[in-house]
Design a protein around this motif. Structure first.
Motif, PDB file in Angstrom:
ATOM      1  N   ASP A   1       8.791   4.666  -6.824  1.00  0.00           N
ATOM      2  CA  ASP A   1       8.163   5.024  -5.546  1.00  0.00           C
ATOM      3  C   ASP A   1       7.567   3.809  -4.824  1.00  0.00           C
ATOM      4  OD1 ASP A   1       8.815   7.631  -5.475  1.00  0.00           O
ATOM      5  OD2 ASP A   1       6.786   8.417  -5.599  1.00  0.00           O
ATOM      6  N   GLY A   2       8.085   2.638  -5.149  1.00  0.00           N
ATOM      7  CA  GLY A   2       7.630   1.443  -4.447  1.00  0.00           C
ATOM      8  C   GLY A   2       6.261   0.953  -4.849  1.00  0.00           C
ATOM      9  N   LEU A   3       5.642   1.515  -5.887  1.00  0.00           N
ATOM     10  CA  LEU A   3       4.323   1.068  -6.316  1.00  0.00           C
ATOM     11  C   LEU A   3       4.423  -0.282  -7.009  1.00  0.00           C
ATOM     12  CD1 LEU A   3       2.570   4.235  -7.815  1.00  0.00           C
ATOM     13  CD2 LEU A   3       1.871   2.944  -5.800  1.00  0.00           C
ATOM     14  N   THR A   4       3.669  -1.242  -6.565  1.00  0.00           N
ATOM     15  CA  THR A   4       3.620  -2.531  -7.237  1.00  0.00           C
ATOM     16  C   THR A   4       2.594  -2.486  -8.358  1.00  0.00           C
ATOM     17  OG1 THR A   4       1.893  -3.433  -5.807  1.00  0.00           O
ATOM     18  CG2 THR A   4       4.189  -3.681  -5.054  1.00  0.00           C
ATOM     19  N   ALA A   5       2.663  -3.488  -9.241  1.00  0.00           N
ATOM     20  CA  ALA A   5       1.699  -3.573 -10.340  1.00  0.00           C
ATOM     21  C   ALA A   5       0.278  -3.703  -9.797  1.00  0.00           C
ATOM     22  CB  ALA A   5       2.033  -4.762 -11.234  1.00  0.00           C
ATOM     23  N   GLU A   6       0.110  -4.453  -8.702  1.00  0.00           N
ATOM     24  CA  GLU A   6      -1.212  -4.635  -8.113  1.00  0.00           C
ATOM     25  C   GLU A   6      -1.774  -3.314  -7.592  1.00  0.00           C
ATOM     26  OE1 GLU A   6       1.439  -6.452  -7.478  1.00  0.00           O
ATOM     27  OE2 GLU A   6       0.878  -8.333  -8.479  1.00  0.00           O
ATOM     28  N   GLU A   7      -0.913  -2.501  -6.975  1.00  0.00           N
ATOM     29  CA  GLU A   7      -1.361  -1.208  -6.456  1.00  0.00           C
ATOM     30  C   GLU A   7      -1.770  -0.275  -7.585  1.00  0.00           C
ATOM     31  OE1 GLU A   7       1.257  -0.906  -2.336  1.00  0.00           O
ATOM     32  OE2 GLU A   7       2.172  -0.365  -4.247  1.00  0.00           O
ATOM     33  N   ILE A   8      -1.020  -0.312  -8.680  1.00  0.00           N
ATOM     34  CA  ILE A   8      -1.352   0.532  -9.832  1.00  0.00           C
ATOM     35  C   ILE A   8      -2.687   0.103 -10.430  1.00  0.00           C
ATOM     36  CG2 ILE A   8      -0.633   1.207 -12.161  1.00  0.00           C
ATOM     37  CD1 ILE A   8       2.285   0.854 -11.156  1.00  0.00           C
ATOM     38  N   GLU A   9      -2.885  -1.208 -10.553  1.00  0.00           N
ATOM     39  CA  GLU A   9      -4.157  -1.708 -11.093  1.00  0.00           C
ATOM     40  C   GLU A   9      -5.332  -1.295 -10.208  1.00  0.00           C
ATOM     41  OE1 GLU A   9      -4.856  -3.019 -13.860  1.00  0.00           O
ATOM     42  OE2 GLU A   9      -2.887  -3.539 -14.662  1.00  0.00           O
TER      43      GLU A   9
END
Length: 460
Positions: free
Chosen positions: A408-416
């Motif tokens: 869904d286009g989520l980056t690692a930074e967004e998840i963190e």
């Protein structure tokens, strides 16, 4: 003893190099008019693994893979783009290198370009004309006289007449015979050209590889490889040209990797099931694509689909989870797993069996983690070494497990950032918001793992 399936003889044979301890291998590369697709990735990865193992067992390998940088398709695409052929090919070569490095390949020892070997091509054609294997037609083009080579068809084990019956062959008035193929094309207005004894023009596709392989490896070398679509007519024509000119057998072993099908159909732009490497890597970690290619023996067809990629993701995660947190400084110690792995690869580079050995190793490693730290470290090192021969487990486990799929286009930074917000919500006893974040991430393919050390995550 290494055994390789030889397309020329139709059977597995013990491999004996021409010069003991040394191997010359030529692989037909890409015509660089567009981005690489997953069929190209199959061939690139297959011969990368073959080259890795040949070196692993002690051979001094000279791996040559050509680049076709002058061709009808290149000229047509450059004209459509309103750019020079050189500009187009330079861009596509750079893109190919980028794709290949992302896929974890090591580059060949040499990548000759057709335009660098024009004089060698002309010299080879002159020899064929002098020997009566080539002639200049009424339009100025120079053709190979297929009927003059008595062994024409030996790679495909078919007679010339039988091959004509089922093949699409251009019928030109200038040809003596429908099976004859062009060696030198007369220039058309606006096309790139070179001077030759037959007038201004450019080489045909087949003669390019003959000139490059002979120039780089000599008239007789060990292995010639390529994709499944090259067996006929390209490789058949290479044999005819080269052997007629030199009087020697071109290659002792001919290797062809299998095709890539998409949902059990042939990949085709017209069917809408055509994927470039870049299309796939925009969603999946490159090692997942590589794992998919390795999971089938190089001669077998591969079915590319979302399901097969997800299965590859699960298998690769299992290997990475076994390595997670393990000491990587342990000295490599060869055990029964290494012996079994090498036995599989010695059997015509049987990567599916080699992979099964890795999973057996993982089971022992996971058992050892509980009560034998030293054994676990030794097995982890062995897993890393053997996996490297397949080009796998080349990333940090934590990184791969968090970046296997770009869900869904989520980056690692967004998840963190979501995790930090959830951690604060739990501190504030706002458990409703904490649950909302967990559920939101789960719906977008991200699983949270809570422990005493904090919250980690993986894509699912």
């Amino acid at each position: 003893m290494l055994k390789i399936y030889n397309t020329l003889t139709g059977k597995k044979e013990e491999f004996h190099p021409i010069v003991p301890g040394k191997v010359g291998m030529y692989v037909c590369g890409n015509t660089v008019y567009d981005f690489c697709h997953i069929g190209h990735a199959r061939a690139m990865i297959s011969f990368d693994i073959i080259s890795r193992f040949l070196r692993h067992v002690g051979y001094e390998l000279n791996y040559v893979r050509n680049i076709t940088d002058v061709d009808d398709k290149i000229i047509k695409r450059a004209a459509e783009n309103n750019e020079s052929t050189e500009s187009l090919t330079q861009r596509m070569i750079a893109a190919q290198v980028e794709d290949e490095l992302k896929l974890g390949n090591k580059m060949p020892d040499r990548e000759p370009r057709a335009t660098e070997f024009i004089q060698e091509i002309i010299d080879l054609i002159e020899i064929l004309v002098e020997k009566g294997f080539a002639y200049q037609g009424s339009t100025g083009d120079v053709y190979y006289r297929a009927s003059a080579f008595k062994e024409y068809g030996k790679l495909n084990n078919r007679k010339l007449e039988d091959m004509l019956a089922g093949a699409r062959i251009d019928v030109e008035i200038a040809k003596e015979h429908p099976a004859d193929f062009v060696l030198w094309k007369t220039v058309k207005e606006g096309e790139v050209f070179w001077t030759s004894p037959w007038g201004n023009g450019r080489p045909g596709w087949h003669i390019e590889c003959s000139a490059m392989s002979i120039s780089c490896l000599g008239p007789h070398f060990d292995i010639h490889g390529g994709g499944p679509d090259l067996k006929f007519p390209h490789h058949e024509n290479e044999i005819a040209q080269s052997e007629a000119a030199t009087g020697q057998q071109l290659a002792n072993v001919w290797m062809h990797c299998g095709p890539v099908r998409v949902n059990n159909e042939k990949m085709s732009k017209s069917l809408g099931n055509f994927f470039t490497v870049r299309d796939v890597l925009a969603k999946y970690n490159p090692e997942i694509v590589r794992f998919l290619m390795v999971s089938s023996q190089y001669r077998s067809a591969i079915d590319y689909s979302e399901d097969s990629l997800l299965e590859s993701k699960v298998g690769l995660e299992r290997l990475y989870n076994a390595l997670k947190g393990q000491d990587k400084t342990e000295e490599y110690s060869k055990s029964e797993f290494s012996i079994r792995f090498e036995d599989a690869m010695n059997d015509d580079f049987n990567t599916p069996v080699a992979l099964s050995v890795l999973f057996d190793l993982v089971r022992e490693l996971n058992k050892a983690k509980a009560d034998d730290e030293q054994l676990a470290a030794t097995l982890a090192k062995e897993l890393s070494v053997l996996s490297e021969l397949l080009g796998l487990l080349q990333q940090e486990p934590e990184y791969f497990l968090q970046n296997s799929v770009l869900t869904d286009g989520l980056t690692a930074e967004e998840i963190e950032a979501f995790i930090q917000e959830r951690t604060q919500a739990r501190k504030d006893k706002n458990f409703a918001r904490s649950d909302e974040i967990r559920d939101e991430l789960a719906s977008r393919g991200v699983e949270l793992l809570d422990s005493r050390e904090g919250t980690s995550w993986t894509r699912c």
